[in-house]
Design a protein around this motif. Sequence first.
Motif, short mmCIF file in Angstrom:
data_model
loop_
_atom_site.label_atom_id
_atom_site.label_comp_id
_atom_site.label_asym_id
_atom_site.label_seq_id
_atom_site.Cartn_x
_atom_site.Cartn_y
_atom_site.Cartn_z
N PHE A 41 44.80 32.74 33.34
CA PHE A 41 44.34 33.50 34.51
C PHE A 41 44.24 35.01 34.18
O PHE A 41 45.22 35.62 33.76
N PRO A 42 43.06 35.60 34.40
CA PRO A 42 42.91 37.04 34.11
C PRO A 42 43.43 37.90 35.28
O PRO A 42 42.65 38.44 36.08
N ALA A 43 44.73 38.01 35.38
CA ALA A 43 45.39 38.56 36.57
C ALA A 43 44.93 39.98 36.92
O ALA A 43 44.67 40.27 38.09
N ALA A 44 44.83 40.83 35.93
CA ALA A 44 44.49 42.23 36.22
C ALA A 44 43.05 42.37 36.72
O ALA A 44 42.77 43.14 37.65
N GLU A 45 42.15 41.61 36.13
CA GLU A 45 40.74 41.70 36.55
C GLU A 45 40.55 41.17 37.97
O GLU A 45 39.76 41.71 38.75
N VAL A 46 41.25 40.09 38.30
CA VAL A 46 41.12 39.54 39.65
C VAL A 46 41.82 40.45 40.67
O VAL A 46 41.35 40.64 41.79
N PHE A 47 42.90 41.04 40.25
CA PHE A 47 43.61 42.01 41.11
C PHE A 47 42.67 43.14 41.52
O PHE A 47 42.67 43.59 42.67
#
Length: 254
Positions: free
Chosen positions: A218-224
Amino acid sequence: MTARFLLLSEDSGKQAQPTIRSLMTAAAKLLKPNLDTRLLELRPLAEGDLAANALRANAWKQRRLSPEKAALIRTIANELEQRRFVVLHFDSDTTWSKRRTSENRIKFANQLRADVRLTLTTPRANPKFVPLSTEAADERMSRFFAMSPCYSIEAWLYQANDALRSFCRERHEKRTHLVLIERWKSDRALLDEVDRPKDDEFSDCVGDRHNAELAAAFPAAEVFAVEKSWHEFVEVLRQSGPLRAALGLDDTSF
Ligand SMILES: [Zn+2]
């Protein structure tokens, strides 16, 4: 200090725990990039806990206080009393723009949280239990979080584009899927607005068959950065004073 979490999910499948463990860890790392993840204790519900039946398909939403729902409320209240944290995953079952109409969100906020709070502040048969004051109940309730992706958890997981693409390709080479994956990658705000992503879009290939692997990618920072339901979850965590203290966040990171 160790931050101790009980992780609960509407999904009773085998992949649910590893999936929400990965997501919870990713959220904690957004709050504290240099987090030592050994200080994050993430536990599932104890084997055989009756509360599991109230989680399945969000049966806790029913107004009637079944023995299963009572067990869930008691289990959550007990965790909070012990100054631990509880995360309850349920899908919003609405898109992000319609989240205020989400029955699950409304019943979590207005019923389940109210029931847990009442358990903390009401005398019990056990005379040793001292009902909590308003301030103490506020502190305990700030340890209880909803993880409520819009429309569903797949809307977050399908953000792992490369993994999604390779799972899709394992099954077929459907052009409409590959186009969609590229579109979701180039605009990460789109997935929160897709109705039933797993059923309508990818039911014939990925579906929910690879959730744990997708969560690990999961690309957490990009989705954030797109400030929708994942951002909301992380920010609700950040607003918890007890969690900030447990993670050792100083005021400058707030
Ligand atoms: Zn496909």
